[in-house]
Design an enzyme around this catalytic site. Structure first.
Site, PDB file in Angstrom:
ATOM      1  N   GLU A  56       0.825  -1.206   0.000  1.00  0.00           N
ATOM      2  CA  GLU A  56       0.000   0.000   0.000  1.00  0.00           C
ATOM      3  C   GLU A  56       0.864   1.263   0.000  1.00  0.00           C
ATOM      4  O   GLU A  56       0.564   2.226  -0.713  1.00  0.00           O
ATOM      5  CB  GLU A  56      -0.933   0.019   1.225  1.00  0.00           C
ATOM      6  CG  GLU A  56      -1.915  -1.133   1.264  1.00  0.00           C
ATOM      7  CD  GLU A  56      -1.413  -2.370   1.999  1.00  0.00           C
ATOM      8  OE1 GLU A  56      -2.245  -3.226   2.342  1.00  0.00           O
ATOM      9  OE2 GLU A  56      -0.186  -2.493   2.236  1.00  0.00           O
ATOM     10  N   CYS A  84      -2.337  -2.727   7.311  1.00  0.00           N
ATOM     11  CA  CYS A  84      -1.887  -2.629   8.697  1.00  0.00           C
ATOM     12  C   CYS A  84      -2.127  -1.194   9.193  1.00  0.00           C
ATOM     13  O   CYS A  84      -2.459  -0.305   8.393  1.00  0.00           O
ATOM     14  CB  CYS A  84      -0.411  -3.005   8.797  1.00  0.00           C
ATOM     15  SG  CYS A  84       0.707  -1.741   8.133  1.00  0.00           S
TER      16      CYS A  84
END
Length: 154
Positions: A56, A84
């Site tokens: 990401e 996360c």
């Protein structure tokens, strides 16, 4: 016929599978799309000696560079596994509107990844962010990716 959302997640899955050969990071991929334009497709590269190089984060960096702007408002990110807390924060700061992910943080932790078990829904609530979260998208394909990784690498 596949819809575009499936194609975007499949792009993330394909990027993640590159690490089966390169072993530069775990089995995680991400794709950022805005207004039908794919801005970035990236994979996890933490084993290249940078713990922040989650799929990401790599995708946000490249999408922002491509658009010459940190602000990715109107975009959505497809992630093979739930972002996360670090990645969720970066998604928030990049002003991405929507997270679409397959497997959960708990799924990654089950196969041995060092995950902080703080869900995106909890982060959304704690941070009062308006990011839309869609979980379990193409879950079986994303879970298969994790299981293949566990069987081949561990």
């Amino acid at each position: 016929m596949k819809n575009l959302k499936q194609l975007y997640m499949e792009m993330a899955l394909k990027a993640a599978r590159e690490n089966f050969n390169r072993l530069e990071g775990g089995p995680f991929g991400a794709c950022i799309v805005r207004d039908g334009e794919v801005l970035a497709v990236e994979r996890n590269t933490v084993l290249k000696f940078d713990a922040t190089c989650h799929a990401e984060i790599n995708a946000i960096r490249n999408a922002s560079k491509r658009k010459n702007n940190f602000d990715l408002s109107g975009a959505e990110i497809y992630s093979t596994t739930e972002p996360c807390p670090m990645c969720f924060s970066a998604i928030h700061w990049a002003r991405i509107d929507r997270i679409i992910y397959g497997t959960s943080i708990a799924d990654a932790k089950k196969i041995g990844f060092n995950e902080l078990c703080i869900s995106n829904l909890k982060l959304q609530k704690l941070g009062s962010t308006k990011i839309e979260i869609i979980s379990g998208f193409l879950y079986e394909q994303c879970l298969e990716l994790l299981q293949q990784w566990q069987g081949n690498v561990y």
